[in-house]
Design an enzyme around this catalytic site. Structure first.
Site, PDB file in Angstrom:
ATOM      1  N   PRO A  20     -41.597  -5.140 -66.459  1.00 30.52           N
ATOM      2  CA  PRO A  20     -40.252  -5.365 -65.916  1.00 30.52           C
ATOM      3  C   PRO A  20     -40.079  -6.852 -65.627  1.00 30.52           C
ATOM      4  O   PRO A  20     -40.908  -7.451 -64.948  1.00 30.52           O
ATOM      5  CB  PRO A  20     -40.252  -4.536 -64.621  1.00 30.52           C
ATOM      6  CG  PRO A  20     -41.690  -4.401 -64.241  1.00 30.52           C
ATOM      7  CD  PRO A  20     -42.474  -4.422 -65.521  1.00 30.52           C
ATOM      8  N   MET A  21     -39.010  -7.453 -66.164  1.00 31.52           N
ATOM      9  CA  MET A  21     -38.796  -8.894 -65.987  1.00 31.52           C
ATOM     10  C   MET A  21     -37.347  -9.159 -65.622  1.00 31.52           C
ATOM     11  O   MET A  21     -36.435  -8.811 -66.385  1.00 31.52           O
ATOM     12  CB  MET A  21     -39.180  -9.646 -67.267  1.00 31.52           C
ATOM     13  CG  MET A  21     -40.669  -9.621 -67.568  1.00 31.52           C
ATOM     14  SD  MET A  21     -41.099 -10.418 -69.142  1.00 31.52           S
ATOM     15  CE  MET A  21     -40.675  -9.118 -70.317  1.00 31.52           C
ATOM     16  N   CYS A 103     -43.642  -8.813 -57.008  1.00 28.63           N
ATOM     17  CA  CYS A 103     -42.758  -9.954 -57.254  1.00 28.63           C
ATOM     18  C   CYS A 103     -42.806 -10.922 -56.068  1.00 28.63           C
ATOM     19  O   CYS A 103     -42.621 -10.510 -54.927  1.00 28.63           O
ATOM     20  CB  CYS A 103     -41.338  -9.477 -57.479  1.00 28.63           C
ATOM     21  SG  CYS A 103     -40.197 -10.824 -57.856  1.00 28.63           S
ATOM     22  N   LYS A 142     -46.682  -1.112 -58.920  1.00 27.31           N
ATOM     23  CA  LYS A 142     -47.127  -2.348 -59.559  1.00 27.31           C
ATOM     24  C   LYS A 142     -47.398  -3.368 -58.463  1.00 27.31           C
ATOM     25  O   LYS A 142     -46.534  -3.624 -57.621  1.00 27.31           O
ATOM     26  CB  LYS A 142     -46.080  -2.883 -60.532  1.00 27.31           C
ATOM     27  CG  LYS A 142     -46.542  -4.111 -61.321  1.00 27.31           C
ATOM     28  CD  LYS A 142     -45.544  -4.473 -62.415  1.00 27.31           C
ATOM     29  CE  LYS A 142     -46.093  -5.601 -63.294  1.00 27.31           C
ATOM     30  NZ  LYS A 142     -46.114  -6.904 -62.611  1.00 27.31           N
ATOM     31  N   HIS A 174     -51.264  -6.707 -61.515  1.00 25.54           N
ATOM     32  CA  HIS A 174     -51.162  -8.070 -62.042  1.00 25.54           C
ATOM     33  C   HIS A 174     -52.382  -8.807 -61.516  1.00 25.54           C
ATOM     34  O   HIS A 174     -52.542  -8.972 -60.303  1.00 25.54           O
ATOM     35  CB  HIS A 174     -49.865  -8.723 -61.559  1.00 25.54           C
ATOM     36  CG  HIS A 174     -49.605 -10.062 -62.174  1.00 25.54           C
ATOM     37  ND1 HIS A 174     -48.344 -10.495 -62.493  1.00 25.54           N
ATOM     38  CD2 HIS A 174     -50.436 -11.079 -62.526  1.00 25.54           C
ATOM     39  CE1 HIS A 174     -48.411 -11.710 -63.013  1.00 25.54           C
ATOM     40  NE2 HIS A 174     -49.670 -12.080 -63.036  1.00 25.54           N
ATOM     41  N   ASN A 214     -52.069  -6.310 -65.983  1.00 17.55           N
ATOM     42  CA  ASN A 214     -50.981  -7.199 -66.358  1.00 17.55           C
ATOM     43  C   ASN A 214     -51.401  -8.628 -66.021  1.00 17.55           C
ATOM     44  O   ASN A 214     -52.210  -8.848 -65.144  1.00 17.55           O
ATOM     45  CB  ASN A 214     -49.717  -6.787 -65.574  1.00 17.55           C
ATOM     46  CG  ASN A 214     -48.543  -7.730 -65.759  1.00 17.55           C
ATOM     47  OD1 ASN A 214     -47.917  -8.149 -64.797  1.00 17.55           O
ATOM     48  ND2 ASN A 214     -48.237  -8.081 -66.991  1.00 17.55           N
ATOM     49  N   GLY A 215     -50.839  -9.582 -66.753  1.00 17.73           N
ATOM     50  CA  GLY A 215     -51.069 -10.985 -66.424  1.00 17.73           C
ATOM     51  C   GLY A 215     -51.764 -11.755 -67.530  1.00 17.73           C
ATOM     52  O   GLY A 215     -52.945 -11.522 -67.799  1.00 17.73           O
ATOM     53  N   GLY A 216     -51.041 -12.659 -68.189  1.00 21.28           N
ATOM     54  CA  GLY A 216     -51.652 -13.561 -69.153  1.00 21.28           C
ATOM     55  C   GLY A 216     -52.056 -12.955 -70.474  1.00 21.28           C
ATOM     56  O   GLY A 216     -52.724 -13.615 -71.279  1.00 21.28           O
TER      57      GLY A 216
END
Length: 335
Positions: A20-21, A103, A142, A174, A214-216
């Site tokens: 989700p962004m 977030c 998340k 993340h 998640n992440g990178g």
């Protein structure tokens, strides 16, 4: 039985998901991504529970049936309000509801949700319990590995234990800390170091949970390597958005073992035309869709010309789907 089958299908889909962004993964983006991959799990932008419950902004839940499987991500910190928002999401037809605890932006912190919730795992557990009591679909979380001066190896296991105790069975981590003061949201995506081994440790510590990372992560090769570490899923964000063909077009075959489809990025561009025509007929603007398509030819001849045509001309009054063919000519000329 149908509910059990759906949850199994979502679990399979979550082997690879698009993160989700904010300002990016709107319904037009998700429709475009679904043309590239039939099986990848898609997520909405974060929708705040107050906007739905107090503000009545139910249009934020609109999506196309073709987007399934699709997850509604919610932001909030009041259990009953989140429960009502989750219920609205289920009524709208979403396959899963996710609670944002990752977030780091200022506007999210001011609402006492997002990554700041890592500091109050008991409250997150209350939120998860209330949401689960309100809906029959899966409720996931998340999160980050920690925030500010927290020691991730101390706080993350406790956080996961608390949400699991509330009935959450799916957690996406993340693999970076979030610094709530001193770093911008953009810097929080890059500067804090990644700790993939810690996320793998969480899967070993909580084998009954579905743990995604998640992440990178910027390639299908990297995603496959992490799945081979024993993780249940991999979530890709910016790379899937900026290089959608590279990440998503090969996902069904490489991640899910489906038969490879003989399609080209030009086919995807043209497959968007009926959707674009419907959107324009309803009073929409072309750039609302094409802004998500700029990376379709990333790394290929003609990519710059494709981007230039769409970037410079899609905002003009009266422009229509014919602009897609004009942009595709730039690709053909460069081939």
């Amino acid at each position: 039985m149908a509910e059990k089958k759906r949850k199994k299908e979502i679990s399979t889909a979550s082997r690879l998901s698009v993160a989700p962004m904010m300002d990016w993964t709107d319904r037009h983006c998700r429709y475009f991504h679904r043309l590239l991959s039939r099986q990848t799990l898609l997520h909405t932008e974060m929708v705040t529970a107050p906007a739905l419950v107090r503000g009545g902004a139910l249009h934020l839940l609109d999506f196309s049936p073709e987007e399934h499987p699709v997850v509604l991500q919610l932001g909030g910190s009041e259990p009953q309000e989140l429960a009502e928002a989750a219920r609205l999401g289920e009524q709208a037809g979403y396959d899963q509801v996710d609670l944002n605890c990752g977030c780091p932006s200022d506007r999210v912190q001011s609402g006492t949700f997002g990554a700041v919730l890592m500091k109050t795992p008991e409250l997150v557990a209350d939120c998860v319990a209330a949401m689960r009591a309100a809906v029959g679909i899966e409720v996931s979380v998340k999160c980050r590995i920690g925030v500010d001066d927290q020691e991730p190896r101390e706080v993350l296991p406790r956080f996961v234990e608390k949400v699991a105790g509330a009935g959450c069975r799916k957690v996406t981590i993340h693999a970076r800390k979030a610094w709530l003061q001193g770093l911008s949201p953009k810097e929080n995506r890059d500067i804090p170091p990644l700790d993939y081994p810690l996320v793998v440790e969480m899967k070993r510590a909580f084998p009954e949970l579905e743990i995604s990372i998640n992440g990178g992560i910027d390639s299908l090769e990297a995603a496959q390597a992490l799945l081979e570490e024993g993780l249940d899923g991999v979530m890709i964000g910016r790379a899937a958005y900026h290089k959608p063909w590279e990440i998503l077009a090969g996902a069904d075959a490489r991640i899910y073992g489906a038969a490879a489809e003989a399609k080209a990025p030009e086919d995807i561009a043209r497959a968007m035309l009926p959707y674009i025509e419907r959107h324009l007929a309803q009073g929409g603007r072309l750039h609302q869709i094409t802004r998500h398509m700029l990376g379709l030819f990333a790394g290929r001849p003609g990519a710059r010309g494709w981007r230039r045509v769409l970037s410079e001309e899609a905002t003009r009054d009266g422009v229509g789907p014919e602009l897609i063919e004009k942009a595709l000519m730039r690709v053909t000329e460069a081939a």
